[in-house]
Write an enzyme that holds these catalytic residues in place. Structure first.
Site, mmCIF file in Angstrom:
data_model
loop_
_atom_site.group_PDB
_atom_site.id
_atom_site.type_symbol
_atom_site.label_atom_id
_atom_site.label_comp_id
_atom_site.label_asym_id
_atom_site.label_seq_id
_atom_site.Cartn_x
_atom_site.Cartn_y
_atom_site.Cartn_z
ATOM 1 N N HIS A 85 -5.590 -10.596 -8.652
ATOM 2 C CA HIS A 85 -4.852 -11.023 -9.855
ATOM 3 C C HIS A 85 -3.378 -10.668 -9.701
ATOM 4 O O HIS A 85 -3.012 -9.911 -8.799
ATOM 5 C CB HIS A 85 -5.434 -10.455 -11.161
ATOM 6 C CG HIS A 85 -5.359 -8.960 -11.311
ATOM 7 N ND1 HIS A 85 -6.300 -8.111 -10.816
ATOM 8 C CD2 HIS A 85 -4.424 -8.168 -11.917
ATOM 9 C CE1 HIS A 85 -5.970 -6.859 -11.110
ATOM 10 N NE2 HIS A 85 -4.835 -6.856 -11.770
ATOM 11 N N HIS A 134 -0.880 -8.687 -10.495
ATOM 12 C CA HIS A 134 -0.262 -7.419 -10.891
ATOM 13 C C HIS A 134 0.216 -6.722 -9.623
ATOM 14 O O HIS A 134 -0.306 -6.984 -8.534
ATOM 15 C CB HIS A 134 -1.276 -6.523 -11.623
ATOM 16 C CG HIS A 134 -1.439 -6.852 -13.076
ATOM 17 N ND1 HIS A 134 -2.494 -6.413 -13.828
ATOM 18 C CD2 HIS A 134 -0.668 -7.583 -13.918
ATOM 19 C CE1 HIS A 134 -2.373 -6.864 -15.077
ATOM 20 N NE2 HIS A 134 -1.279 -7.578 -15.151
ATOM 21 N N ASP A 180 -0.193 -3.761 -8.384
ATOM 22 C CA ASP A 180 -1.115 -2.947 -7.579
ATOM 23 C C ASP A 180 -2.016 -3.817 -6.700
ATOM 24 O O ASP A 180 -2.779 -3.313 -5.877
ATOM 25 C CB ASP A 180 -1.945 -1.996 -8.460
ATOM 26 C CG ASP A 180 -2.743 -2.704 -9.529
ATOM 27 O OD1 ASP A 180 -2.432 -3.871 -9.832
ATOM 28 O OD2 ASP A 180 -3.684 -2.098 -10.069
ATOM 29 N N HIS A 183 -9.621 -7.789 -17.578
ATOM 30 C CA HIS A 183 -8.429 -6.957 -17.377
ATOM 31 C C HIS A 183 -7.167 -7.831 -17.430
ATOM 32 O O HIS A 183 -6.120 -7.409 -17.898
ATOM 33 C CB HIS A 183 -8.553 -6.256 -16.028
ATOM 34 C CG HIS A 183 -7.270 -5.700 -15.520
ATOM 35 N ND1 HIS A 183 -6.727 -4.523 -15.986
ATOM 36 C CD2 HIS A 183 -6.400 -6.169 -14.579
ATOM 37 C CE1 HIS A 183 -5.583 -4.295 -15.360
ATOM 38 N NE2 HIS A 183 -5.371 -5.276 -14.500
ATOM 39 N N ASN A 194 -4.618 -0.046 -18.046
ATOM 40 C CA ASN A 194 -3.553 -0.955 -18.479
ATOM 41 C C ASN A 194 -4.149 -2.220 -19.099
ATOM 42 O O ASN A 194 -4.684 -3.070 -18.402
ATOM 43 C CB ASN A 194 -2.691 -1.306 -17.253
ATOM 44 C CG ASN A 194 -1.620 -2.336 -17.574
ATOM 45 O OD1 ASN A 194 -1.358 -2.632 -18.743
ATOM 46 N ND2 ASN A 194 -1.008 -2.876 -16.542
HETATM 47 ZN ZN LIG Z 1 -4.063 -5.279 -12.981
#
Ligand SMILES: [Zn+2]
Length: 284
Positions: free
Chosen positions: A139, A141, A143, A202, A233
């Site tokens: 995804h 993000h 990280d 998420h 998060n």
């Molecule tokens: Zn994430």
């Protein structure tokens, strides 16, 4: 009372006093022993779960550690690459995968920083002497995608869904090749890799990765580790749909033997049920 009487009185008490002291000594010894056991259990737990102590006090130490990737072997052909990054003033670890095949390796998610991505490249070469076939990002993000430009520089294909490609572009994470659909099987030498979009959780675009040859399910940030006390998060999360999306994964991969979360220790399918419990708590 003359001195003889006093002496006799002391003599008659001596064995009793000694007896009490012996009892007390055993009691004190047992208490010390219990304390030692308690401390060592706490210490082991602490060492096992660095994610449990992302306190500002340990940031300096964690930042030093954050320069280096950790490698965790799950099966002969599947490793976790664990990187470290900062979120909300605290240091956390993040899990990605390296899958070894007879033709090269498949990487799932980039490390959390560019320097750790450089380290990933050099260590894959040093540990396995294999080329990287492609990377899948689960995804949009940082990280999962912080190292994307370094994969681009090396002309390594970066696969994502359409939605992740769109969000990555908007967020400045770089360009991905959106070949992944709701469910896609990719070849990788003598193994195959399946990706599945379960619906929002998420994030709107989170996917999971299934390795049919080893029965390993990479849940990414869509799945929480057992020691997670909250959902982490949730800035881009869909708290209403996340539970339904998790149930789709449980229904689809009931024979998963290992489940790898985005952060923290890997385990079994109960990580998905734990995530459902956290959602139920968060939604009430
Ligand atoms: Zn994430």
């Amino acid at each position: 009372m003359d001195s003889n009487k006093i002496l006799n009185s002391i003599k008659s008490r001596l064995p009793k006093l000694f007896h009490i002291n012996l009892k007390s000594s055993i009691l004190i010894f047992s208490l010390i022993k219990l304390l030692f056991i308690g401390v060592s259990i706490f210490h082991c737990h602490w060492q096992k779960d660095p994610d449990l102590i992302p306190t500002p006090v340990s940031i300096e130490k964690d930042l030093q550690k954050s320069n280096h990737l950790e490698w965790i072997k799950i099966k002969e052909s599947v490793w976790i690459h664990r990187s470290f990054g900062e979120f909300g003033g605290q240091i956390y670890s993040a899990n990605g995968l390296v899958v070894l095949t007879n033709k090269g390796v498949v990487v799932v998610d980039t490390p959390w920083t560019e320097s750790q991505t450089e380290e990933l490249f050099s260590e894959i070469q040093a540990k396995f002497q294999k080329e990287i076939l492609y990377v899948i990002v689960t995804h949009a993000h940082d990280d999962r995608m912080a190292g994307v430009s370094l994969f681009q520089n090396r002309n390594i294909p970066i696969y994502s869904t359409n939605l992740t490609a769109k969000l990555a572009k908007e967020r400045g994470f770089g360009k991905t090749n959106p070949i992944l659909d709701l469910q896609t099987r990719l070849g990788a030498g003598n193994q195959s890799v399946e990706v599945f979009y379960p619906g929002p959780g998420h994030s709107a675009d989170n996917i999971v990765v299934w390795l049919p040859d080893t029965h390993i399910l990479f849940g990414g940030c869509f799945v929480k580790s057992l020691d997670a006390k909250d959902l982490g998060n949730t800035k881009d999360a869909n708290l209403e749909e996340w539970e339904n999306s998790l149930k789709r994964v449980l229904a689809r991969y009931p024979d998963a033997e290992v489940v790898v979360p985005g952060h923290g220790d890997w385990g079994k399918l109960d990580l998905l049920r734990h995530t459902i419990r956290l959602l139920v708590a968060a939604n009430h």
